[in-house]
Every structure is written in C-alpha cells, then in structure tokens.
Motif scaffolding. Structure first.
Motif, PDB file in Angstrom:
ATOM      1  N   TRP A  63       0.827  -1.208   0.000  1.00 25.81           N
ATOM      2  CA  TRP A  63       0.000   0.000   0.000  1.00 25.81           C
ATOM      3  C   TRP A  63       0.864   1.263   0.000  1.00 25.81           C
ATOM      4  O   TRP A  63       0.573   2.220  -0.717  1.00 25.81           O
ATOM      5  CB  TRP A  63      -0.924  -0.018   1.210  1.00 25.81           C
ATOM      6  CG  TRP A  63      -1.752   1.221   1.339  1.00 25.81           C
ATOM      7  CD1 TRP A  63      -1.723   2.141   2.343  1.00 25.81           C
ATOM      8  CD2 TRP A  63      -2.732   1.689   0.407  1.00 25.81           C
ATOM      9  NE1 TRP A  63      -2.619   3.146   2.107  1.00 25.81           N
ATOM     10  CE2 TRP A  63      -3.250   2.898   0.923  1.00 25.81           C
ATOM     11  CE3 TRP A  63      -3.209   1.207  -0.796  1.00 25.81           C
ATOM     12  CZ2 TRP A  63      -4.231   3.621   0.259  1.00 25.81           C
ATOM     13  CZ3 TRP A  63      -4.199   1.931  -1.466  1.00 25.81           C
ATOM     14  CH2 TRP A  63      -4.689   3.122  -0.934  1.00 25.81           C
ATOM     15  N   VAL A  64       1.921   1.275   0.788  1.00 26.49           N
ATOM     16  CA  VAL A  64       2.823   2.433   0.807  1.00 26.49           C
ATOM     17  C   VAL A  64       3.426   2.657  -0.578  1.00 26.49           C
ATOM     18  O   VAL A  64       3.567   3.800  -1.034  1.00 26.49           O
ATOM     19  CB  VAL A  64       3.928   2.231   1.864  1.00 26.49           C
ATOM     20  CG1 VAL A  64       5.025   3.287   1.707  1.00 26.49           C
ATOM     21  CG2 VAL A  64       3.337   2.309   3.265  1.00 26.49           C
ATOM     22  N   ALA A  65       3.774   1.574  -1.276  1.00 28.05           N
ATOM     23  CA  ALA A  65       4.326   1.702  -2.620  1.00 28.05           C
ATOM     24  C   ALA A  65       3.299   2.286  -3.582  1.00 28.05           C
ATOM     25  O   ALA A  65       3.626   3.133  -4.430  1.00 28.05           O
ATOM     26  CB  ALA A  65       4.810   0.342  -3.117  1.00 28.05           C
ATOM     27  N   VAL A  66       2.029   1.854  -3.482  1.00 22.96           N
ATOM     28  CA  VAL A  66       0.980   2.396  -4.353  1.00 22.96           C
ATOM     29  C   VAL A  66       0.790   3.885  -4.104  1.00 22.96           C
ATOM     30  O   VAL A  66       0.747   4.694  -5.046  1.00 22.96           O
ATOM     31  CB  VAL A  66      -0.346   1.636  -4.121  1.00 22.96           C
ATOM     32  CG1 VAL A  66      -1.493   2.325  -4.854  1.00 22.96           C
ATOM     33  CG2 VAL A  66      -0.227   0.190  -4.593  1.00 22.96           C
ATOM     34  N   VAL A  67       0.672   4.274  -2.835  1.00 22.47           N
ATOM     35  CA  VAL A  67       0.475   5.694  -2.499  1.00 22.47           C
ATOM     36  C   VAL A  67       1.666   6.526  -2.952  1.00 22.47           C
ATOM     37  O   VAL A  67       1.514   7.608  -3.523  1.00 22.47           O
ATOM     38  CB  VAL A  67       0.236   5.849  -0.985  1.00 22.47           C
ATOM     39  CG1 VAL A  67       0.176   7.326  -0.599  1.00 22.47           C
ATOM     40  CG2 VAL A  67      -1.042   5.149  -0.578  1.00 22.47           C
ATOM     41  N   ALA A  68       2.878   6.016  -2.709  1.00 18.74           N
ATOM     42  CA  ALA A  68       4.075   6.762  -3.100  1.00 18.74           C
ATOM     43  C   ALA A  68       4.156   6.908  -4.621  1.00 18.74           C
ATOM     44  O   ALA A  68       4.545   7.970  -5.131  1.00 18.74           O
ATOM     45  CB  ALA A  68       5.324   6.057  -2.573  1.00 18.74           C
ATOM     46  N   GLY A  69       3.778   5.864  -5.369  1.00 14.69           N
ATOM     47  CA  GLY A  69       3.810   5.948  -6.824  1.00 14.69           C
ATOM     48  C   GLY A  69       2.837   6.973  -7.365  1.00 14.69           C
ATOM     49  O   GLY A  69       3.182   7.782  -8.240  1.00 14.69           O
ATOM     50  N   VAL A  70       1.613   6.979  -6.836  1.00 12.00           N
ATOM     51  CA  VAL A  70       0.628   7.971  -7.281  1.00 12.00           C
ATOM     52  C   VAL A  70       1.078   9.380  -6.913  1.00 12.00           C
ATOM     53  O   VAL A  70       0.975  10.318  -7.708  1.00 12.00           O
ATOM     54  CB  VAL A  70      -0.754   7.657  -6.673  1.00 12.00           C
ATOM     55  CG1 VAL A  70      -1.742   8.770  -6.983  1.00 12.00           C
ATOM     56  CG2 VAL A  70      -1.277   6.329  -7.201  1.00 12.00           C
ATOM     57  N   ALA A  71       1.600   9.549  -5.694  1.00 15.32           N
ATOM     58  CA  ALA A  71       2.061  10.868  -5.257  1.00 15.32           C
ATOM     59  C   ALA A  71       3.230  11.354  -6.110  1.00 15.32           C
ATOM     60  O   ALA A  71       3.323  12.543  -6.436  1.00 15.32           O
ATOM     61  CB  ALA A  71       2.470  10.817  -3.787  1.00 15.32           C
TER      62      ALA A  71
END
Length: 321
Positions: A63-71
């Motif tokens: 989840w942290v990777a998904v949020v960081a990628g979108v950000a």
C-alpha cells in the motif's frame, strides 16, 4: 499535487494503512503463529503461511508503494483519474483481503486449521473495489472562472436562432473530506464485522448497521459536495456530485426570472442542500448565487460566474412566446 490533493491522498493513505495494520494486531491474541495467508484453488484449504509480523508488513508495504507511486506521478499537478482509481480500489482490495485472512485464522490453534475464505466476502470486496475505482476515475470538474459581482435580473443579447450554452460549477473540498472520513469509517466497520472482531452476534449486527449508516451518509454528503450547472435553450440543469447524478431540471418556459444574490451559509442554515424561508439553496461557498424563480419557488445554487448564467436564462426566457 495541490494542497487539498496532498491532504486527501495522505488522509486516505493513512486510514487504509491503519486498517491494514490494526486488524491483525487487534486480533493477535486469537490468531495462530504463523497465520495462513494462501489457500489452494482446488481444495480451498490453506497451503501457505507467514509470521504475523510479515502478514502485517507485506500488505502495508504494498500500500505504501501504491500511495508513493501515485504521489510521485502527481507531484506537480492534480491526481490523474487512474491514480484516484488505484488508490480507491487498491485500498478496498487490500483491506478486504486482510479482513478475510484475519477472519479465516480467528481462534485456529494452527495455521493449517484455518477456515476457508468466505466466497461472499470475496465477491463483496471485489464489487466494492470495482465501484470505488470507477467512481474515483470519473472526472471531478471544478467551476470555471470567478464569480461576478451580484446584480438584479441581468440579461444579454442572444441572436434569434443561435444555439448557446453556459457551463459552470463549484466544489466544497471540506464536504468531500467529510464524505471520505465517513466512507473510511464505514469501511472500517464493515471489515471489522467481516473479520469477526466484534465477538458476540449482537455486536456484529451493530457493526453492520453502523457500516451501512456511515456509507449512506457518506454518499449523501458526497452528492452535496459539488455541482455542475448548465443553461441551454431547453432550460436549466443542475447535476450533483462527482458523477453528475442526481440531476434537477427546469424547462425554459417554467423559468419566471433569474437573478444573482449574495448568500452566506449562516443565512440559509448551513452547508449542502438546504431548505429555508428563502427556498432551496445548494450552498457550497458563501458569495454570489444563481437564483432562479420557477413554478412559484426559488432555487439558488452557489456557483461561479452566476451573473452570466442568470443573464442567459433571462434572455432565453424573453425569447419564448
């Protein structure tokens, strides 16, 4: 990302992360060590396990990777539609999967004795994730231009036979934030019920009722958080919410007059869809409102460029026989 976009992504990311870590930690005393994390397609029984800390850390890191990628992609602009869809559907899928794992392992002496993942739970999670992704990817249009000074019954020259259209809108980010908080609360209550964390049957039923109430309230608040207004030869159309539904329409021949009026939330009774002595007001921000008199009643909406919309409505009304 702009300021409001940063807070929205950060809030949703932190909320989902809290659910991913909180569910297994809250049930740690009732879970085996390690916990079952994979089920065979044929037998339906568990065939893979992880230590409890890994079962917490793995989905959290994903989840942290998904949020960081979108950000990272949206660091210099608004969050794109695919990014909103990834955050919405990804958060629902991950938390739903975590709830299913906790529910299957609950009170099992060994991970091999974990129960099967409920098929209805998987179907609900997939459906909610799909709806969340579609809704988040829909265009959330903002109003066009700044409001003009308020006036009384403006008008403009519209050549006979010429087709014209006026589009505008407004958004209240705080109402959207409130809708997001309510939706996150509904998701948390739903997952707690699915994971069996409520314990007694009465408490579980209470969680389902709470989830349903919060979800319905979130939908209502979201629907009142934005409007899109259109004026054409046919009349006036006001669409609510990010998906543009529901829609209220007034035929051009039913419009008696249109004007601009300055209104404040305190004057109409608060934010959102309000009914008061002034009639119906869709209050998203204080200031100039487009006020339409139709069928003997007043309808007002706080929208950008209200003076131009009122002028066009009055001109179209005068052209009618």
């Amino acid at each position: 990302m702009k300021g409001r976009g940063v807070w929205a992504v950060a809030g949703w990311g932190a909320g989902v992360l809290g659910l991913l870590a909180g569910m297994p930690v809250a049930a740690a005393g009732r879970l085996p060590e390690p916990v079952a994390t994979h089920w065979g397609a044929g037998s339906g029984g568990p065939d893979g396990s992880m230590p409890l800390w890994a079962a917490v850390a793995f989905p959290a890191l994903v989840w942290v990777a998904v949020v960081a990628g979108v950000a990272f992609v949206a660091r210099r602009g608004p969050v794109p539609g695919w990014g909103r869809a990834a955050l919405a559907s990804g958060g629902v899928l991950l938390t739903g999967a975590q709830a299913s794992i906790v529910r299957a392992n609950l009170d099992a002496a060994d991970w091999r004795q974990a129960g099967p993942v409920p098929g209805w739970g998987v179907a609900v999670i997939a459906a909610v994730a799909l709806l969340a992704g579609v809704g988040a990817a829909a265009p959330w249009r903002r109003g066009a231009g700044e409001g003009e000074p308020a006036g009384e019954g403006p008008s403009m020259e519209v050549p006979e036979g010429e087709r014209v259209v006026w589009l505008s809108g407004a958004v209240n980010p705080w109402l959207r934030l409130l809708a997001g908080v309510l939706a996150l609360g509904a998701l948390g209550a739903l997952l707690a019920g699915m994971a069996g964390l409520a314990g007694a049957a009465g408490a579980a039923a209470g969680l389902w009722v709470t989830a349903g109430g919060l979800a319905c309230t979130a939908l209502v608040v979201l629907g009142c958080s934005s409007v899109r207004v259109r004026v054409t030869q046919r009349g006036l159309e006001v669409a609510f919410g990010p998906l543009g539904y529901p829609v209220r329409r007034w035929a051009a021949e039913d419009v008696e007059s249109a004007r601009v009026e300055v209104r404040a939330p305190a004057r109409v009774g608060g934010w959102g869809y309000r009914i008061s002595g002034l009639g119906t007001t869709v209050m998203l921000r204080g200031g100039a409102c487009l006020v339409v008199r139709a069928r003997g009643r007043d309808f007002a909406v706080s929208v950008d460029d209200a003076a131009r919309g009122a002028a066009l409505l009055n001109s179209l009304r005068r052209q009618r026989p």
